[in-house]
Motif scaffolding. Structure first.
Motif, PDB file in Angstrom:
ATOM      1  N   UNK A 127     -15.684  -1.458 -25.749  1.00  0.00           N
ATOM      2  CA  UNK A 127     -17.087  -1.736 -26.081  1.00  0.00           C
ATOM      3  C   UNK A 127     -17.211  -2.737 -27.233  1.00  0.00           C
ATOM      4  N   UNK A 128     -16.075  -3.139 -27.802  1.00  0.00           N
ATOM      5  CA  UNK A 128     -16.074  -4.151 -28.852  1.00  0.00           C
ATOM      6  C   UNK A 128     -16.028  -3.598 -30.262  1.00  0.00           C
ATOM      7  N   UNK A 129     -15.968  -2.276 -30.417  1.00  0.00           N
ATOM      8  CA  UNK A 129     -15.952  -1.678 -31.756  1.00  0.00           C
ATOM      9  C   UNK A 129     -14.628  -2.008 -32.447  1.00  0.00           C
ATOM     10  N   UNK A 130     -14.697  -2.414 -33.698  1.00  0.00           N
ATOM     11  CA  UNK A 130     -13.500  -2.811 -34.445  1.00  0.00           C
ATOM     12  C   UNK A 130     -12.533  -1.642 -34.586  1.00  0.00           C
ATOM     13  N   UNK A 131     -11.251  -1.917 -34.377  1.00  0.00           N
ATOM     14  CA  UNK A 131     -10.236  -0.868 -34.414  1.00  0.00           C
ATOM     15  C   UNK A 131     -10.148  -0.191 -35.787  1.00  0.00           C
ATOM     16  N   UNK A 132     -10.290  -0.958 -36.861  1.00  0.00           N
ATOM     17  CA  UNK A 132     -10.182  -0.346 -38.195  1.00  0.00           C
ATOM     18  C   UNK A 132     -11.330   0.625 -38.453  1.00  0.00           C
ATOM     19  N   UNK A 133     -12.516   0.342 -37.913  1.00  0.00           N
ATOM     20  CA  UNK A 133     -13.657   1.247 -38.077  1.00  0.00           C
ATOM     21  C   UNK A 133     -13.398   2.542 -37.322  1.00  0.00           C
ATOM     22  N   UNK A 134     -12.880   2.430 -36.101  1.00  0.00           N
ATOM     23  CA  UNK A 134     -12.536   3.610 -35.300  1.00  0.00           C
ATOM     24  C   UNK A 134     -11.544   4.479 -36.060  1.00  0.00           C
ATOM     25  N   UNK A 135     -10.503   3.862 -36.597  1.00  0.00           N
ATOM     26  CA  UNK A 135      -9.449   4.615 -37.285  1.00  0.00           C
ATOM     27  C   UNK A 135      -9.979   5.326 -38.525  1.00  0.00           C
ATOM     28  N   UNK A 136     -10.862   4.676 -39.285  1.00  0.00           N
ATOM     29  CA  UNK A 136     -11.411   5.299 -40.495  1.00  0.00           C
ATOM     30  C   UNK A 136     -12.288   6.491 -40.135  1.00  0.00           C
ATOM     31  N   UNK A 137     -13.103   6.368 -39.088  1.00  0.00           N
ATOM     32  CA  UNK A 137     -13.955   7.479 -38.674  1.00  0.00           C
ATOM     33  C   UNK A 137     -13.118   8.678 -38.212  1.00  0.00           C
ATOM     34  N   UNK A 138     -12.038   8.407 -37.494  1.00  0.00           N
ATOM     35  CA  UNK A 138     -11.137   9.484 -37.059  1.00  0.00           C
ATOM     36  C   UNK A 138     -10.507  10.160 -38.266  1.00  0.00           C
ATOM     37  N   UNK A 139     -10.027   9.364 -39.217  1.00  0.00           N
ATOM     38  CA  UNK A 139      -9.394   9.904 -40.418  1.00  0.00           C
ATOM     39  C   UNK A 139     -10.371  10.754 -41.232  1.00  0.00           C
ATOM     40  N   UNK A 206     -23.107   4.489 -30.564  1.00  0.00           N
ATOM     41  CA  UNK A 206     -22.524   3.216 -30.136  1.00  0.00           C
ATOM     42  C   UNK A 206     -23.285   2.051 -30.749  1.00  0.00           C
ATOM     43  N   UNK A 207     -24.619   2.149 -30.817  1.00  0.00           N
ATOM     44  CA  UNK A 207     -25.414   1.107 -31.465  1.00  0.00           C
ATOM     45  C   UNK A 207     -25.015   0.977 -32.935  1.00  0.00           C
ATOM     46  N   UNK A 208     -24.881   2.115 -33.606  1.00  0.00           N
ATOM     47  CA  UNK A 208     -24.504   2.112 -35.026  1.00  0.00           C
ATOM     48  C   UNK A 208     -23.152   1.432 -35.233  1.00  0.00           C
ATOM     49  N   UNK A 209     -22.163   1.806 -34.441  1.00  0.00           N
ATOM     50  CA  UNK A 209     -20.822   1.243 -34.599  1.00  0.00           C
ATOM     51  C   UNK A 209     -20.781  -0.233 -34.208  1.00  0.00           C
ATOM     52  N   UNK A 210     -21.616  -0.616 -33.244  1.00  0.00           N
ATOM     53  CA  UNK A 210     -21.704  -2.028 -32.861  1.00  0.00           C
ATOM     54  C   UNK A 210     -22.258  -2.853 -34.015  1.00  0.00           C
ATOM     55  N   UNK A 211     -23.297  -2.332 -34.674  1.00  0.00           N
ATOM     56  CA  UNK A 211     -23.882  -3.027 -35.826  1.00  0.00           C
ATOM     57  C   UNK A 211     -22.854  -3.145 -36.947  1.00  0.00           C
ATOM     58  N   UNK A 212     -22.121  -2.060 -37.212  1.00  0.00           N
ATOM     59  CA  UNK A 212     -21.092  -2.093 -38.252  1.00  0.00           C
ATOM     60  C   UNK A 212     -20.051  -3.164 -37.948  1.00  0.00           C
ATOM     61  N   UNK A 213     -19.676  -3.273 -36.670  1.00  0.00           N
ATOM     62  CA  UNK A 213     -18.688  -4.282 -36.269  1.00  0.00           C
ATOM     63  C   UNK A 213     -19.257  -5.683 -36.410  1.00  0.00           C
ATOM     64  N   UNK A 214     -20.533  -5.860 -36.061  1.00  0.00           N
ATOM     65  CA  UNK A 214     -21.180  -7.170 -36.232  1.00  0.00           C
ATOM     66  C   UNK A 214     -21.158  -7.576 -37.699  1.00  0.00           C
ATOM     67  N   UNK A 227     -25.855   3.913 -42.680  1.00  0.00           N
ATOM     68  CA  UNK A 227     -26.079   3.755 -41.238  1.00  0.00           C
ATOM     69  C   UNK A 227     -26.266   5.147 -40.648  1.00  0.00           C
ATOM     70  N   UNK A 228     -27.343   5.347 -39.901  1.00  0.00           N
ATOM     71  CA  UNK A 228     -27.650   6.681 -39.384  1.00  0.00           C
ATOM     72  C   UNK A 228     -28.093   6.603 -37.928  1.00  0.00           C
ATOM     73  N   UNK A 229     -27.501   7.456 -37.095  1.00  0.00           N
ATOM     74  CA  UNK A 229     -27.858   7.543 -35.678  1.00  0.00           C
ATOM     75  C   UNK A 229     -28.924   8.606 -35.478  1.00  0.00           C
TER      76      UNK A 229
END
Length: 318
Positions: A127-139, A206-214, A227-229
């Motif tokens: 979906x285009x979400x940055x990998x580092x953002x995904x990893x931080x949220x998981x952590x 997904x909108x929130x994470x897309x904006x963060x990646x942008x 940022x709040x969903x």
């Protein structure tokens, strides 16, 4: 109040859907495989599903269809149950709506956690979400992969770090999404920046994470503002702030600027204007839909495609 009529064919079709099919489509995180061809629900472990029928043993009654389940177990009226199964209502299980309801949430039933994060990482990356953002949220425990469906689980926590809310999204092209049973919408999925007076609001995770990646692609810190969903939208008829943001604003009195990034379609624009009015003059609120496409993931995908085209041009690839 509008009256919705259902044809005989619609009623017959709704009665044909069995509970197992319904749960797989609309409440996958509430479905538990007990063994062989027997299933249960996380919400009611004494409710067993087998051979096209279900039985709620602790209450000593059962049924065969999803319609029976929605009426007898979920307490829906017949019209509301029909609206869910026919998709004739915006707040069906495959979508969300925010509400000012003060109904007390039950105990949060978090889906079982997978030891792997491979499928959610692949899906969000696609979906285009940055990998580092995904990893931080998981952590940080704000994102994990569920079992047995391997869906994305977006977690909202209270001030003590205790999970109080969870939204799920299937890792497929099907629009299978919803909230875990017992979710408290006053603790929505969010990324907090305690020192920032700015809050950005989105329809979904997904909108929130897309904006963060942008933001990151534009060389900005993706997590320097709140940022709040919202977990979905609807048009407020009461003028009250939605419960999804009411607590956040009460606990963060320094917030003075709010950007509403709902979808650029008729429902999104109506809901954004309604929310802006509900916020009143206490905040500098702006309706800021994505500059391209229906939502911020559309815009993110456009940026990615443009970068790929520039790369191909620079390196001589067609």
């Amino acid at each position: 109040m509008d009256i919705i009529y259902y044809t005989r064919e619609e009623i017959e079709s709704a009665r044909e859907m069995d509970l197992l099919t319904y749960l797989r489509l609309y409440e996958p995180e509430n479905l538990v495989h007990v063994g062989a061809n027997v299933y249960s629900t996380r919400e009611h472990d004494s409710l067993k599903i087998s051979n096209g029928k279900w039985m709620w043993w602790s209450r000593e009654f059962g049924g065969a269809s999803a319609l029976d389940y929605l009426i007898k177990v979920k307490g829906k009226s017949f019209p509301d149950a029909m609206a869910i199964l026919t998709g004739r209502k915006e707040n069906s299980p495959s979508s969300f709506s925010f509400s000012g309801s003060n109904k007390k949430p039950g105990r949060l039933l978090l889906p079982e956690k997978s030891e792997s994060v491979r499928e959610i990482t692949e899906y969000l990356s696609k979906r285009g979400i940055a990998r580092n953002i995904i990893e931080i949220l998981i952590e940080d425990g704000l994102l994990y992969e569920s079992l047995p469906q391997h869906s994305c689980i977006f977690v909202g926590k209270d001030g003590n770090g205790t999970p109080r809310y969870a939204a799920f999204r299937a890792c497929s092209d099907e629009r299978i999404l919803g909230e875990a049973a017992g979710s408290d919408k006053s603790y929505p999925f969010r990324i907090e920046a305690p020192d920032s007076p700015v809050l950005h609001l989105f329809e979904g995770a997904i909108d929130l994470l897309s904006y963060a990646t942008v933001r990151q692609r534009h060389s900005l810190k993706w997590n320097e503002e709140n940022l709040l969903s919202m977990g979905g939208i609807s048009v407020s008829k009461t003028g009250r702030k939605p419960i999804a943001i009411k607590r956040f604003l009460e606990e963060n009195a320094h917030i003075d600027t709010i950007h509403i990034h709902f979808d650029k379609d008729a429902p999104g624009i109506r809901a954004a204007e309604s929310l802006k009015n509900a916020l009143g003059s206490s905040y500098q609120a702006t309706v800021s839909p994505p500059p391209y496409g229906k939502d911020y993931n559309d815009y993110l995908q456009k940026l990615i495609k443009e970068d790929e085209e520039i790369w191909r041009s620079n390196y001589g690839y067609n």
